[in-house]
Design an enzyme around this catalytic site. Structure first.
Site, short mmCIF file in Angstrom:
data_model
loop_
_atom_site.label_atom_id
_atom_site.label_comp_id
_atom_site.label_asym_id
_atom_site.label_seq_id
_atom_site.Cartn_x
_atom_site.Cartn_y
_atom_site.Cartn_z
N HIS A 155 66.73 85.06 -23.48
CA HIS A 155 65.31 84.97 -23.14
C HIS A 155 64.89 85.97 -22.08
O HIS A 155 63.71 86.16 -21.85
CB HIS A 155 64.99 83.54 -22.67
CG HIS A 155 65.08 82.54 -23.78
ND1 HIS A 155 63.97 82.05 -24.44
CD2 HIS A 155 66.14 81.95 -24.37
CE1 HIS A 155 64.34 81.20 -25.37
NE2 HIS A 155 65.66 81.11 -25.36
N ASP A 360 60.55 91.35 -16.90
CA ASP A 360 60.37 90.03 -17.50
C ASP A 360 60.76 90.08 -18.97
O ASP A 360 60.39 91.03 -19.67
CB ASP A 360 58.89 89.61 -17.40
CG ASP A 360 58.73 88.11 -17.26
OD1 ASP A 360 59.60 87.38 -17.76
OD2 ASP A 360 57.73 87.68 -16.66
P1 ADP Z 1 59.63 82.19 -16.79
O1 ADP Z 1 60.23 81.57 -18.02
O2 ADP Z 1 60.39 83.36 -16.24
O3 ADP Z 1 59.31 81.20 -15.70
P2 ADP Z 1 57.25 82.62 -18.46
O4 ADP Z 1 55.91 83.21 -18.09
O5 ADP Z 1 57.81 83.17 -19.71
O6 ADP Z 1 58.21 82.81 -17.21
O7 ADP Z 1 57.09 81.05 -18.66
C1 ADP Z 1 56.63 80.25 -17.63
C2 ADP Z 1 56.13 78.92 -18.20
O8 ADP Z 1 55.98 78.01 -17.12
C3 ADP Z 1 54.78 79.05 -18.88
O9 ADP Z 1 54.75 78.21 -20.01
C4 ADP Z 1 53.81 78.57 -17.80
O10 ADP Z 1 52.66 77.92 -18.33
C5 ADP Z 1 54.63 77.59 -17.01
N1 ADP Z 1 54.26 77.64 -15.58
C6 ADP Z 1 54.40 78.68 -14.75
N2 ADP Z 1 53.92 78.38 -13.53
C7 ADP Z 1 53.46 77.14 -13.58
C8 ADP Z 1 52.84 76.25 -12.65
N3 ADP Z 1 52.59 76.61 -11.40
N4 ADP Z 1 52.50 75.04 -13.06
C9 ADP Z 1 52.75 74.67 -14.33
N5 ADP Z 1 53.32 75.44 -15.25
C10 ADP Z 1 53.68 76.66 -14.89
#
Ligand code: ADP
Length: 458
Positions: A155, A360
């Site tokens: 991922h 990312d």
């Molecule tokens: P990573 O997997 O590296 O954290 P991604 O952007 O691919 O980054 O996925 C992050 C996920 O977590 C997304 O589905 C996003 O909606 C969720 N997310 C990120 N920050 C928050 C937050 N502060 N509150 C709720 N959900 C969050």
């Protein structure tokens, strides 16, 4: 072709009744359809190291969890996965904390999980391993005589060949990868990095149709950009369209949103710096905008994560100190999780979303933001070249996150963008997100895994 039963292995397994989160729901649906087993760690640590699998659920498919000992969690999860592999794979070799004991425990946990998986796997099952916590899992399964089709999906980005020498275990990596039948990566860039490494340093050779051979193993490397459940986000965003009102923005005030786990790969301090540049350079000093940065902390027991929090708090304070007025605080930073529905409503209210990671794998926030927009009056996605999503979403405003002046200008451009241009860009983005949604991802991957296998006569 008959559908094979599926065995999924991921670091964490959802323990609640109703799964949430894009990936979790996608795997849940695939398992429900085919039947099978999902195995993952419970997240709790047990007194000693055991090899017991606990049943969390039997229906509509089996969910089995295992506990790790404190020492295993420290070595395999915090030490090796998150303090060696994560920084290396995100081009931060300066943050790697090399520790031979952690590397040994990582491999031991993988061998232990392999023994647990081998106990439940049937002869025709497809095995699908998720992410960097389990790179050696297939090679451990092969040692136990498991000859099923085994797939892996990474991922996060695949490291550059020039970063790989920082990994003491790099010589094991070709065998780890070639034990799979299909190695799935997020982007073409990752595929070329992995190919470069395997061909130049790993001793692999290319066969017909892009397959690779290493020793007596044949395997395939392909990109499958992960997607989201577009309709679920679109619906949640209309149902929660009022979420933005809670911000009590002034009349005409613009909202710029950032949503990330607090991780050094996400470029959050750089982003606040860029917002400061935008504020300083804006031609109309009456234009007011708020940057709402939602960034809950993660992995706080890894040292580099404490530093990033300090950096973010310092820069936010500096920009506010310089730019705030009695009735306006331009940077608002929230250090907690926001319910997904509220998040969807905030995406819809935002005039622009800053998705500016330094590295990312994909970045799902970029896709969620696009899915949540009102097509008649959409906000603008500002996207870093270094997000995996940049390969698909080229109608976003693309920026170099290291260049605060350029990114500041992109914020200005987004906030001034005429409606017809916002609509045209959004239409192109939403098409791509719909074509490659989360259902496409699971089906494309599992279809390819089902067909992966040695070429006849080679
Ligand atoms: P990573 O997997 O590296 O954290 P991604 O952007 O691919 O980054 O996925 C992050 C996920 O977590 C997304 O589905 C996003 O909606 C969720 N997310 C990120 N920050 C928050 C937050 N502060 N509150 C709720 N959900 C969050």
């Amino acid at each position: 072709m008959p559908e094979h039963r599926l065995v999924v292995v991921s670091n964490r397994i959802p323990t609640g009744e109703a799964p949430s989160g894009g990936l979790v729901v996608a795997l849940h649906d695939a398992l429900k359809e085919r039947g099978g087993v999902w195995i993952g760690s419970s997240g709790s640590t047990a007194e000693g190291a055991t090899e017991d699998l606990h049943t969390i659920a039997e229906e509509p498919y089996q969910r089995l969890s295992f506990d790790l000992s404190e020492q295993e969690n420290e070595g395999y999860y915090l030490g090796y996965s998150n303090a060696v592999l994560w920084p290396l794979f995100h081009h931060r070799t300066d943050l790697i904390a090399v520790d031979t004991e952690h590397a040994r425990i990582y491999q031991e946990v993988n061998a232990k999980v392999a023994r647990m998986v081998a106990r439940v796997v049937g002869p025709d099952d497809l095995i699908w391993i998720q992410d960097y916590h389990f790179l050696p899992l297939a090679s451990e399964l092969r040692k136990l005589g498991v000859d099923n089709r085994i797939g892996f999906f990474l991922h996060i980005p695949f490291p550059n060949s020039s970063d790989m020498p920082a990994l003491p275990e790099r010589r094991l990596m070709p065998d780890w990868l070639s034990a799979y039948d299909l190695v799935g990566l997020q982007t073409q860039r990752d595929v070329s990095n992995a190919l470069d490494f395997l061909l130049r340093d790993g001793g692999a050779e290319i066969l017909l149709r892009g397959r690779l051979r290493l020793g007596n193993r044949q395997f395939e490397l392909r990109s499958f950009p992960i997607g989201i459940d577009v309709d679920a986000f679109a619906t949640a965003s209309t149902e929660n369209a009022g979420a933005g009102e809670r911000l009590r923005l002034g009349p005409g005030e613009k909202l710029v949103l950032g949503v990330d786990r607090l991780d050094y790969s996400k470029g959050i301090p750089n982003r606040v710096e860029a917002f400061g540049e935008y504020l300083r350079g804006r031609p109309d000093p009456e234009q007011r905008a708020t940057l709402l940065q939602i960034a809950p902390p993660s992995r706080e027991n890894v040292e580099a994560y404490r530093d990033i929090r300090h950096d973010l708090e310092t820069i936010s304070g500096r920009v506010n100190g310089e730019m705030a007025e009695l009735d306006w605080t331009p940077v608002r930073y929230i250090r907690r999780n926001v319910p997904r529905d509220t998040l969807a409503g905030l995406y819809r209210r935002a005039d622009a979303c800053l998705v500016t990671p330094l590295a990312d794998g994909m970045n799902l926030v970029a896709k969620e933001f696009v899915a949540a927009q009102d097509p008649e009056n959409p906000g603008v996605l500002i996207l870093s070249h270094f997000a995996g999503a940049a390969e698909q979403l080229d109608e976003a405003l693309m920026v170099n996150p290291y260049d605060a002046v350029e990114a500041g200008k992109a914020i200005q451009k987004a906030l001034d963008m005429p409606l017809h241009e916002r609509r045209a860009r959004h239409l192109s983005l939403i098409r791509s997100i719909r074509d490659y949604d989360i259902t496409w991802w699971t089906e494309a991957y599992l279809g390819a895994l089902q067909e992966a296998g040695p070429l006849r006569g080679s």
